[in-house]
Design a protein around this motif. Sequence first.
Motif, PDB file in Angstrom:
ATOM      1  N   HIS A  15       0.799  -1.225   0.000  1.00  0.00           N
ATOM      2  CA  HIS A  15       0.000   0.000   0.000  1.00  0.00           C
ATOM      3  C   HIS A  15       0.835   1.281   0.000  1.00  0.00           C
ATOM      4  O   HIS A  15       0.295   2.360  -0.247  1.00  0.00           O
ATOM      5  N   VAL A  16       2.115   1.163   0.302  1.00  0.00           N
ATOM      6  CA  VAL A  16       2.981   2.354   0.364  1.00  0.00           C
ATOM      7  C   VAL A  16       4.120   2.200  -0.637  1.00  0.00           C
ATOM      8  O   VAL A  16       4.988   1.352  -0.464  1.00  0.00           O
ATOM      9  N   SER A  37      10.150   7.490   0.919  1.00  0.00           N
ATOM     10  CA  SER A  37      10.321   8.281   2.145  1.00  0.00           C
ATOM     11  C   SER A  37       9.333   7.837   3.220  1.00  0.00           C
ATOM     12  O   SER A  37       9.685   7.743   4.398  1.00  0.00           O
ATOM     13  N   LEU A  38       8.103   7.565   2.815  1.00  0.00           N
ATOM     14  CA  LEU A  38       7.094   7.112   3.771  1.00  0.00           C
ATOM     15  C   LEU A  38       7.434   5.718   4.293  1.00  0.00           C
ATOM     16  O   LEU A  38       7.283   5.435   5.488  1.00  0.00           O
ATOM     17  N   GLN A  39       7.924   4.858   3.397  1.00  0.00           N
ATOM     18  CA  GLN A  39       8.364   3.518   3.843  1.00  0.00           C
ATOM     19  C   GLN A  39       9.464   3.649   4.902  1.00  0.00           C
ATOM     20  O   GLN A  39       9.422   2.986   5.945  1.00  0.00           O
ATOM     21  N   LYS A  40      10.429   4.520   4.634  1.00  0.00           N
ATOM     22  CA  LYS A  40      11.547   4.706   5.568  1.00  0.00           C
ATOM     23  C   LYS A  40      11.073   5.307   6.892  1.00  0.00           C
ATOM     24  O   LYS A  40      11.597   4.972   7.951  1.00  0.00           O
ATOM     25  N   HIS A  41      10.069   6.184   6.806  1.00  0.00           N
ATOM     26  CA  HIS A  41       9.495   6.745   8.035  1.00  0.00           C
ATOM     27  C   HIS A  41       8.918   5.616   8.900  1.00  0.00           C
ATOM     28  O   HIS A  41       9.150   5.560  10.106  1.00  0.00           O
ATOM     29  N   ASP A  81       1.189   3.936   9.485  1.00  0.00           N
ATOM     30  CA  ASP A  81       0.751   4.817   8.397  1.00  0.00           C
ATOM     31  C   ASP A  81       0.494   4.042   7.106  1.00  0.00           C
ATOM     32  O   ASP A  81       0.563   4.616   6.010  1.00  0.00           O
ATOM     33  N   CYS A  82       0.179   2.750   7.211  1.00  0.00           N
ATOM     34  CA  CYS A  82       0.111   1.919   5.996  1.00  0.00           C
ATOM     35  C   CYS A  82      -0.996   2.352   5.029  1.00  0.00           C
ATOM     36  O   CYS A  82      -0.938   2.043   3.845  1.00  0.00           O
ATOM     37  N   ASP A  83      -1.989   3.100   5.514  1.00  0.00           N
ATOM     38  CA  ASP A  83      -3.059   3.563   4.619  1.00  0.00           C
ATOM     39  C   ASP A  83      -2.876   5.019   4.175  1.00  0.00           C
ATOM     40  O   ASP A  83      -3.673   5.541   3.390  1.00  0.00           O
TER      41      ASP A  83
END
Length: 198
Positions: A14-15, A19-23, A53-55
């Motif tokens: 879903h991601v 950058s969001l994955q690393k967060h 934050d997966c969604d």
Amino acid sequence: MPTRNDAYALMTKHVKNESLQKHMLSVEAAMRAYARKYGEDEELWAMTGLLHDCDYEEYPDLHEHTQIAADWLRADGYDERIIYAILAHNDLNLATHPRTDLLSKGLYACDEITGMITATTLVRPNKSIQGLEVSSVRKKMKAKGFAAGVNREDLVKGAEELNVDLNEHIAFVIQAMTEVADTLGLAGTTEARQEAAS
């Protein structure tokens, strides 16, 4: 109960934003470290951080964010404690999901601080988290235009809710993230690493 590999697969499905994955990997590392400190279930805490934050990429609206994730996680048989903490880290859900347990407080405390630490690291000349000082992070927190997406109030409130000194919290999370610096892309530039090795 799904495994960490299952959680990682769900997150990356879903991601797509790196950058969001690393967060999320940063929050996972911080949560794992806090679980160890408090004598809590490391895998449970780590998965809460990894999935929180997966969604968000697909459902950034705060009225949907975490509600969608909760549905996904329930369908896959995740522990209700993980789901509760993820719902509780979105302030819009506090009426139904107050942060009264340690897991929820931990997630909320680790969320914003990892973003500030990452941003501070990436403006260093060597782009390495190794040796990052708490004072550098505090200084950047005061700079209004810097890492504007990081909510300073949430950052301070998170440490207060967890009942930890902010400087100690920052130092603790820096250490946790340093242990997985390669994964987070915070191990520094190739040149800086070669220099340190010589």
